[in-house]
Enzyme design. Sequence first.
Site, short mmCIF file in Angstrom:
data_model
loop_
_atom_site.label_atom_id
_atom_site.label_comp_id
_atom_site.label_asym_id
_atom_site.label_seq_id
_atom_site.Cartn_x
_atom_site.Cartn_y
_atom_site.Cartn_z
N ARG A 44 1.00 -1.17 0.04
CA ARG A 44 -0.16 0.25 0.08
C ARG A 44 0.79 1.28 0.17
O ARG A 44 0.55 2.14 0.53
CB ARG A 44 -0.98 0.08 1.31
N ASN A 45 2.10 1.20 -0.64
CA ASN A 45 3.29 2.08 -0.52
C ASN A 45 3.78 2.48 -1.89
O ASN A 45 3.91 1.52 -2.55
CB ASN A 45 4.30 1.75 0.41
#
Lengths: 332, 332
Positions: free
Chosen positions: A160-161
């Site tokens: 999620r980065n």
Amino acid sequence: RCARECIDIAYGFFTPLEGFMGREDVDAVCEKMTLRDGTLWPIPIVLDVKDEQIQAKKIKEGDTILLTYSDSALAILEVEQIFRFDKIKMAKAVLGTTDEKHPGVRMLNGWENTFMGGKITLVNPPRFQPPFDKFWYTPRQLREKIAEKGWKRVVAHQTRNVPHSGHEWLMKGAWFSANGELPVEKLKTGILVNCIIGPKRMGDYIDEAIALCHHKLCEARYFRDDIHLVSIALWDMRYAGPKEAIFHAILRTNLGCTHHMFGRDHAGVGSYYDPYDAHRIFDQISEEKLSIKPVRILEWWYCPVCGEVTYSGLCAHSKERQKFSGTLIRSM
Amino acid sequence: RCARECIDIAYGFFTPLEGFMGREDVDAVCEKMTLRDGTLWPIPIVLDVKDEQIQAKKIKEGDTILLTYSDSALAILEVEQIFRFDKIKMAKAVLGTTDEKHPGVRMLNGWENTFMGGKITLVNPPRFQPPFDKFWYTPRQLREKIAEKGWKRVVAHQTRNVPHSGHEWLMKGAWFSANGELPVEKLKTGILVNCIIGPKRMGDYIDEAIALCHHKLCEARYFRDDIHLVSIALWDMRYAGPKEAIFHAILRTNLGCTHHMFGRDHAGVGSYYDPYDAHRIFDQISEEKLSIKPVRILEWWYCPVCGEVTYSGLCAHSKERQKFSGTLIRSM
């Protein structure tokens, strides 16, 4: 969230689930981290519904109803069960806390107290806008893509980065861990960067940036295209730490992966979990219950003595090292 | 060479050999790459002897004789067999060439044509001068050291080189390949840098430099001391490429290793072997015949685009990359 999870169920992202869970499954998930039949499963997949809606539309068990999303028909639900469930029990069991500061608790608190369980059949396939359309693969399409690439092993990177050098090397190290003793003249191990698309906590990156930046690592040839693939998965992060790690492992097994990276504080938030809880939980799970192999990873850091990015498991300059921090970068 | 191999045999570096080979074993090694009982073995371990010596000392089969080294008693040989063997056949079978430019062929050509086979018993343990003494472990001592370090997996690095960054990362990558899916909070995988001590070809590094420089990588903390160990093995390199790779695998199995690194052109010389022959030979060998796992490695190079040392299996900047070359460095 429910629309995303309908799609996940229908396409087999959540195999063996064929629908939203009934009470017996949710009970088993909370108490034993399994479905009622004993299959490993760590997080309830449920469809909450307003009592007024049930009354207004006179929905009862045994009905077949149409679920809509933005006024379009999405899926058919065979209503097997309408039940209430204690959300506090759910939060304690899955997240280990009922603290409202935990984003998973906040999500749960936003749900109704009544749930409908039953089988899902998708009516209309989802359409994705650019840039997501080119990263969308169903589990079946992804397995075909993996076969086409000739990969015998696939190591999943949950993200999620937007990637920094620490993530880049985390993936490189994990490639070696997954490739192990395989021949290398023709590479047969790939990295699947599977980006979580869905609402996240404040300060997280926007979904487009995550997928595009990972893809850029390959376009800019930091990764060879014969060992790298970016795809997306629809999922509303629960930030459930170790239990979410197991969920990610099951999800990526369904996507055709053989290995899964777990770094420090995987799917954690704040200090609710020990940074290595998500490593330790796999110690208790036998290979029969979960075939995907966890690749547990310590920290990659920049070491000014070594003069390069290196691994905390190898480099002994722990005093001199400079950490990468996604949290710090996100805060800027 | 014979003194070094007596020591190797006596301490179990060459298990299951208990002495120098007789004709049947040498025949089987040359023809089938096994001992006469079918055990995998790629290189003849033989004691050559001058015919005049046999005549002068009236040595015959069944005798027990004392072998000396620098006028000291070294070992007792039970002479089971005195035999002649065709060295051209040996060179072709083991080295794949009879070209005198090949250093292994030159070694063989220096041998007598008569050999004595039989069991070896060491009389006096070897004494090593500093700095070698602190790197000398018998297989038994090494296994004890490995147990003491708590390693469940050990990946061997064969070296006759002073390490450069390419070797450093070769070892780091191989650590990940060997560690695989093991937990990492307490590391259970180690790197054994096993330095070959013995005459090498012109231009190779001196033995002291090899062991000390590798040890320095740990002293300077580029490697943590809980995952790194340097030791020596006495061996006269045959530069037999793929067959020597198998020999190294057997040797390191005897030292307690579970994995073995094989880079580009392992134990090769000139262009006698394809750079990946030593990888491919392991494709044909089943796990029952050889339990140690080969970790096959492509090239690590410096990539000016990535701005760091990276792996040819991962980085796609093959046009921009700058190779490390031990051959070039040795020539300087």
